[in-house]
Design an enzyme around this catalytic site. Structure first.
Site, PDB file in Angstrom:
ATOM      1  N   GLU A 278      24.765  23.996  41.244  1.00  0.00           N
ATOM      2  CA  GLU A 278      25.522  22.749  41.356  1.00  0.00           C
ATOM      3  C   GLU A 278      25.256  22.061  42.690  1.00  0.00           C
ATOM      4  OE1 GLU A 278      29.560  22.424  38.849  1.00  0.00           O
ATOM      5  OE2 GLU A 278      29.913  22.834  40.961  1.00  0.00           O
ATOM      6  N   HIS A 299      15.687  46.224  30.329  1.00  0.00           N
ATOM      7  CA  HIS A 299      15.431  46.593  28.939  1.00  0.00           C
ATOM      8  C   HIS A 299      15.473  45.386  28.013  1.00  0.00           C
ATOM      9  CE1 HIS A 299      15.629  51.035  29.655  1.00  0.00           C
ATOM     10  NE2 HIS A 299      16.162  50.549  30.770  1.00  0.00           N
ATOM     11  N   LYS A 414      31.668  15.430  30.106  1.00  0.00           N
ATOM     12  CA  LYS A 414      33.113  15.188  29.986  1.00  0.00           C
ATOM     13  C   LYS A 414      33.358  13.815  29.356  1.00  0.00           C
ATOM     14  CE  LYS A 414      34.337  17.987  33.997  1.00  0.00           C
ATOM     15  NZ  LYS A 414      34.786  17.948  35.377  1.00  0.00           N
TER      16      LYS A 414
HETATM   17  O1  PA5 Z   1      32.501  22.987  41.606  1.00  0.00           O
HETATM   18  C1  PA5 Z   1      33.126  22.206  40.914  1.00  0.00           C
HETATM   19  O2  PA5 Z   1      33.449  21.101  41.308  1.00  0.00           O
HETATM   20  C2  PA5 Z   1      33.572  22.564  39.507  1.00  0.00           C
HETATM   21  O3  PA5 Z   1      33.088  23.767  39.075  1.00  0.00           O
HETATM   22  C3  PA5 Z   1      35.084  22.635  39.511  1.00  0.00           C
HETATM   23  O4  PA5 Z   1      35.478  23.643  40.396  1.00  0.00           O
HETATM   24  C4  PA5 Z   1      35.619  22.946  38.141  1.00  0.00           C
HETATM   25  O5  PA5 Z   1      35.233  21.947  37.270  1.00  0.00           O
HETATM   26  C5  PA5 Z   1      37.134  23.042  38.184  1.00  0.00           C
HETATM   27  O6  PA5 Z   1      37.692  21.885  38.714  1.00  0.00           O
HETATM   28  P1  PA5 Z   1      39.216  21.814  39.071  1.00  0.00           P
HETATM   29  O7  PA5 Z   1      39.488  22.772  40.165  1.00  0.00           O
HETATM   30  O8  PA5 Z   1      39.447  20.400  39.500  1.00  0.00           O
HETATM   31  O9  PA5 Z   1      39.965  22.154  37.820  1.00  0.00           O
END
Ligand code: PA5
Length: 425
Positions: A278, A299, A414
């Site tokens: 990310e 494996h 989303k």
């Molecule tokens: O790194 C990120 O931004 C995402 O993985 C969020 O942590 C994840 O979508 C959860 O978001 P939130 O804490 O707002 O529910």
């Protein structure tokens, strides 16, 4: 503490030749001048974290210690992976404990949540719901089911003690809901993004509820912060790792397989994938992070790594000392022909498998291996490695001119999903 061995990484450039770039980026990180600089709160967090809130985490965990045998953690992504990685690394897969942890809010699977609710129905449950935005659909839906389950089981009044929310300090629906219902709340700092948040109440509270010594986690974090607060590529192994990744990508390797030999580190691999993927995977750039647990996955994936398309390099996280060891017993009948290992420690066998695999992959298969050693899987080492990988991630991303702290691409699915679900604008 943590050491990088790049002697088997088949690097075609000298790591030290990147010193100038590393010095520039190190300054950018510590002086907070790079893109995404609003999200660099993790850098000096070991010193700046809210000490009162930290004590409150310990107090809440202590208060609930005898009231629960089941901690349900509801969250996804950065609000899930770190806590799970930490708990599994530190406690192992089947710890000698009367408490279990269950994770929800990380899937829409109807079977999964139904089975969890059935599994916990007769347990003494405490819930920690975690969401920075407070609007993440997976988490919000699971929490709606969980909240009803808890209210039915305990009544609204007792839920005030048994449900804890970790969220933004002021904004979002979860904060509003928690305040209205009278739940205890903990804060996700504005200047720390989800995938860097395991060192905040996001990770610390679930760990404390499971009986982990979070002071030791913070000790590890602080020591790593001090040890790695240098731009000198001769001594900063986290930066050497970041540079090695860049060199390997220059050599054409676009996939990094994060490898461990301990099942209790499998979730650390998942955490690593989010952290790197990310942070780095944007603007058509980055290395695809993958993970594997050996020897299990030898494996299944071993064949591809050995002889398949040469797209990947491996980053091996080698644990020097196992949490527990076991000895291979002698068997007078020796029907399984395993007596040649009788009296040997299983960890020694694991290490020999590691050594043999390393040689097979590097020397025979031509697959570069970066080897990072970690002394053990303790609370302290967990905190230490968090900072080690955070700073390496920031360095490797800034070297690519990438903002390591945003994730614009995550919104696309989303938007499509909300349209299909008929979410009001
Ligand atoms: O790194 C990120 O931004 C995402 O993985 C969020 O942590 C994840 O979508 C959860 O978001 P939130 O804490 O707002 O529910």
């Amino acid at each position: 503490m943590m050491k990088l061995d790049s002697t088997q990484a088949l690097l075609k450039e000298e790591i030290e030749s990147y010193q100038e770039t590393v010095t520039r980026v190190h300054k950018m990180i510590h002086e907070k001048t790079g893109p995404g600089n609003d999200f660099l709160g993790w850098v000096d967090w070991a010193e700046t974290y809210d000490k009162e809130e930290f004590e409150r985490i310990i107090q809440v965990a202590e208060k609930l210690k005898d009231k629960t045998n089941c901690v349900v953690v509801c969250g996804i992504g950065g609000s899930y992976l770190g806590a799970r990685a930490g708990i599994e690394m530190i406690q192992g897969m089947y710890p000698d404990s009367d408490k279990e942890v269950v994770f929800v809010g990380n899937t829409f699977s109807s079977t999964y949540i139904s089975q969890v609710l059935n599994h916990i129905k007769d347990k003494d449950v405490v819930v920690n719901v975690i969401s920075k935005s407070g609007t993440t659909t997976e988490t919000a839906l699971a929490f709606r089911l969980l909240k009803q389950f808890m209210e039915k089981k305990y009544g609204k009044e007792e839920c005030k003690d048994r449900i804890i929310a970790t969220t933004d300090k002021a904004r979002g629906t979860l904060k509003a809901l928690a305040d209205k219902e009278g739940y205890e709340t903990f804060v996700i700092p504005d200047n720390i993004g989800g995938r860097y948040s395991v060192i905040t109440p996001v990770g610390l509270l679930p760990m404390a509820l499971m009986g982990i010594d979070i002071k030791r986690v913070m000790d590890g974090l602080k020591d790593a912060y001090n040890d790695l607060n240098t731009d000198d590529l001769k001594v900063n192994d986290a930066y050497r790792y970041a540079v090695s990744r860049r060199i390997l990508q220059n050599q054409g390797y676009n996939v990094e397989m994060f490898v461990t030999y301990e099942p209790q580190l499998t979730m650390l691999g998942e955490w690593f994938k989010q952290l790197m993927g990310e942070s780095e995977g944007k603007e058509g750039k980055g290395i695809l992070p993958d993970s594997a647990t050996f020897s299990t996955d030898l494996h299944s994936l071993g064949q591809f790594i050995q002889e398949g398309n040469k797209v990947l390099f491996e980053t091996l996280l080698k644990v020097e000392k196992p949490t527990l060891d076991a000895v291979v017993p002698n068997d007078p009948e020796n029907l399984d022909t395993m007596n040649y290992l009788a009296g040997k420690n299983l960890d020694w066998v694991n290490k020999m498998a590691m050594q043999g695999t390393l040689a097979a992959h590097v020397e025979t298969g031509g697959v570069p291996n970066l080897v990072i050693s970690l002394p053990d899987m303790s609370d302290y080492s967990f905190g230490y490695q968090c900072y080690w990988f955070f700073i390496a991630t920031a360095m490797t991303c800034y070297m690519l001119d990438i903002n390591p702290f945003n994730q614009p691409g995550v919104e696309v699915y989303k938007k499509n999903m909300f349209k299909l679900l008929g979410k009001p604008e």
